[in-house]
Design a protein around this motif. Sequence first.
Motif: not given
Lengths: 117, 113
Positions: A88, A90, A108-110, B36, B41-45
């Motif tokens: 993945l 990022l 961050f993007g998906p 974070y 299946n997602k980006g980092l928050q």
Amino acid sequence: KAGVTQTPRYLIKTRGQQVTLSCSPISGHRSVSWYQQTPGQGLQFLFEYFSETQRNKGNFPGRFSGRQFSNSRSEMNVSTLELGDSALYLCASSPTRWRGDSYNEQVFGPGTRLTVL
Amino acid sequence: AQSVTQLDSHVSVSEGTPVLLRCNYSSSYSPSLFWYVQHPNKGLQLLLKYTSAATLVKGINGFEAEFKKSETSFHLTKPSAHMSDAAEYFCVVTLRTGNQFYFGTGTSLTVIP
């Protein structure tokens, strides 16, 4: 306010091919960083661009390259793909890296899921 | 050199009980520290960030972290876990003189109903 967008979201390639991934940062953000995330190695820093200049680079082979355009959009390219490049990828953006008392957080993007067969 | 160590790769808690995710950092200079979260299946928050203004940092969704220089720690806590907290959590360090973020290996949080 639109977030960080990455295209494509999913990609399947074969060994030896090359691939280009795209990242559009949040409007006004000038710093874009790229990371590779794999189950075995975790999150690893690839490189960072700021005002079209590569400011820092992680420990990846020269097959991994990137660039940033005047509108801050960034692309990363991987040439001669290997099975181990499946990951993945990022992208993260921030307005600047330093704001006087600390580093800015990165948004961050998906991610783009790259599978190399 | 700089790095972060997340002491637990997996943590399981029951819904409604406290959460503690541990992070130790190594830094030659004053660090900036972040937590974070990454849902599947997602980006980092971003959950929260230490900026040196206050050692106790409050973040989103009821999370907080305390910077302890003497212990070189930045543990993440939440008084009461919710099912939606199940995710991967990453501790991150960066330096005033550095150019990149250093991620920990992550802690997977499971919340048991």
